[in-house]
Design a protein around this motif. Structure first.
Motif, PDB file in Angstrom:
ATOM      1  N   GLN A  12       0.832  -1.208   0.000  1.00  0.00           N
ATOM      2  CA  GLN A  12       0.000   0.000   0.000  1.00  0.00           C
ATOM      3  C   GLN A  12       0.863   1.253   0.000  1.00  0.00           C
ATOM      4  O   GLN A  12       0.560   2.222  -0.691  1.00  0.00           O
ATOM      5  N   ALA A  15       2.202   1.667  -3.425  1.00  0.00           N
ATOM      6  CA  ALA A  15       1.122   2.114  -4.305  1.00  0.00           C
ATOM      7  C   ALA A  15       0.862   3.600  -4.120  1.00  0.00           C
ATOM      8  O   ALA A  15       0.688   4.337  -5.100  1.00  0.00           O
ATOM      9  N   ASP A  16       0.821   4.057  -2.882  1.00  0.00           N
ATOM     10  CA  ASP A  16       0.585   5.479  -2.604  1.00  0.00           C
ATOM     11  C   ASP A  16       1.676   6.349  -3.224  1.00  0.00           C
ATOM     12  O   ASP A  16       1.394   7.392  -3.818  1.00  0.00           O
ATOM     13  N   LEU A  19       1.294   6.283  -7.045  1.00  0.00           N
ATOM     14  CA  LEU A  19       0.141   7.083  -7.478  1.00  0.00           C
ATOM     15  C   LEU A  19       0.435   8.576  -7.376  1.00  0.00           C
ATOM     16  O   LEU A  19       0.030   9.356  -8.246  1.00  0.00           O
ATOM     17  N   LEU A  34       4.339  -1.214  -9.752  1.00  0.00           N
ATOM     18  CA  LEU A  34       4.016  -1.463  -8.343  1.00  0.00           C
ATOM     19  C   LEU A  34       4.735  -2.707  -7.826  1.00  0.00           C
ATOM     20  O   LEU A  34       5.316  -2.703  -6.744  1.00  0.00           O
ATOM     21  N   LEU A  52      -5.904  -5.228  -3.345  1.00  0.00           N
ATOM     22  CA  LEU A  52      -5.020  -4.068  -3.490  1.00  0.00           C
ATOM     23  C   LEU A  52      -4.838  -3.696  -4.955  1.00  0.00           C
ATOM     24  O   LEU A  52      -4.765  -2.514  -5.298  1.00  0.00           O
ATOM     25  N   LYS A  55      -7.975  -1.825  -6.151  1.00  0.00           N
ATOM     26  CA  LYS A  55      -7.962  -0.464  -5.614  1.00  0.00           C
ATOM     27  C   LYS A  55      -6.915   0.388  -6.329  1.00  0.00           C
ATOM     28  O   LYS A  55      -7.178   1.528  -6.709  1.00  0.00           O
ATOM     29  N   PHE A  56      -5.728  -0.180  -6.540  1.00  0.00           N
ATOM     30  CA  PHE A  56      -4.646   0.537  -7.203  1.00  0.00           C
ATOM     31  C   PHE A  56      -5.030   0.906  -8.633  1.00  0.00           C
ATOM     32  O   PHE A  56      -4.834   2.047  -9.058  1.00  0.00           O
ATOM     33  N   GLU A  59      -7.602   3.742  -8.676  1.00  0.00           N
ATOM     34  CA  GLU A  59      -6.982   5.026  -8.346  1.00  0.00           C
ATOM     35  C   GLU A  59      -6.036   5.495  -9.448  1.00  0.00           C
ATOM     36  O   GLU A  59      -5.952   6.694  -9.730  1.00  0.00           O
ATOM     37  N   ALA A  60      -5.339   4.566 -10.090  1.00  0.00           N
ATOM     38  CA  ALA A  60      -4.434   4.935 -11.178  1.00  0.00           C
ATOM     39  C   ALA A  60      -5.220   5.482 -12.366  1.00  0.00           C
ATOM     40  O   ALA A  60      -4.815   6.462 -12.991  1.00  0.00           O
TER      41      ALA A  60
END
Length: 133
Positions: A12, A15-16, A19, A34, A52, A55-56, A59-60
């Motif tokens: 995570q 990923a943050d 992003l 990632l 994950l 979600k990634f 958001e991407a």
């Protein structure tokens, strides 16, 4: 990081970071990037952390769309104004007060120019199957 020591928190965090860099336009946030940041392979990432990944990717995609449609000061307004001027100056795209008539003949008024056959089509002997001798 070794695959055995990678945690969901580590992924995570990677990923943050990815992003944030993607929003800035410095990198393209992909699952491959990632996995590389987390120090594991893509198959391992997909197999062990599918939530994950979902979600990634969401958001991407959002970050990519926001970056692509980011409003530049006056840029979009000037572009839209220029497009409007071009459209109104072009008779093909300007709104017509009445429909244009007589510019193209309707297709159903054209005569067919196919040859007239006086005799029916005959099959040649070449296409007929021959019996075994």
């Amino acid at each position: 990081m070794k695959p055995s020591t990678v945690t969901e928190t580590d992924i995570q965090a990677a990923a943050d970071t990815l992003l944030a860099e993607g929003r800035a336009g410095t990198v393209r946030p992909t699952v491959s990037a990632l996995a590389a940041r987390a120090g594991i392979t893509r198959p391992t990432l997909y197999r062990n952390y599918p939530a994950l990944i979902d979600k990634f990717l969401t958001e991407a995609a959002t970050a990519t769309i926001q970056r692509a449609t980011r409003s530049r000061p006056g840029g979009n307004d000037q572009l839209n104004e220029r497009i409007t001027k071009l459209r109104t100056g072009n008779p093909a795209t300007a709104p017509a007060s009445r429909p244009l008539r007589g510019t193209h003949p309707p297709h159903h008024h054209r005569k067919r120019q196919t040859p007239h056959r006086t005799q029916p089509h005959r099959r040649s002997n070449h296409h007929q199957s021959q019996q075994p001798r």
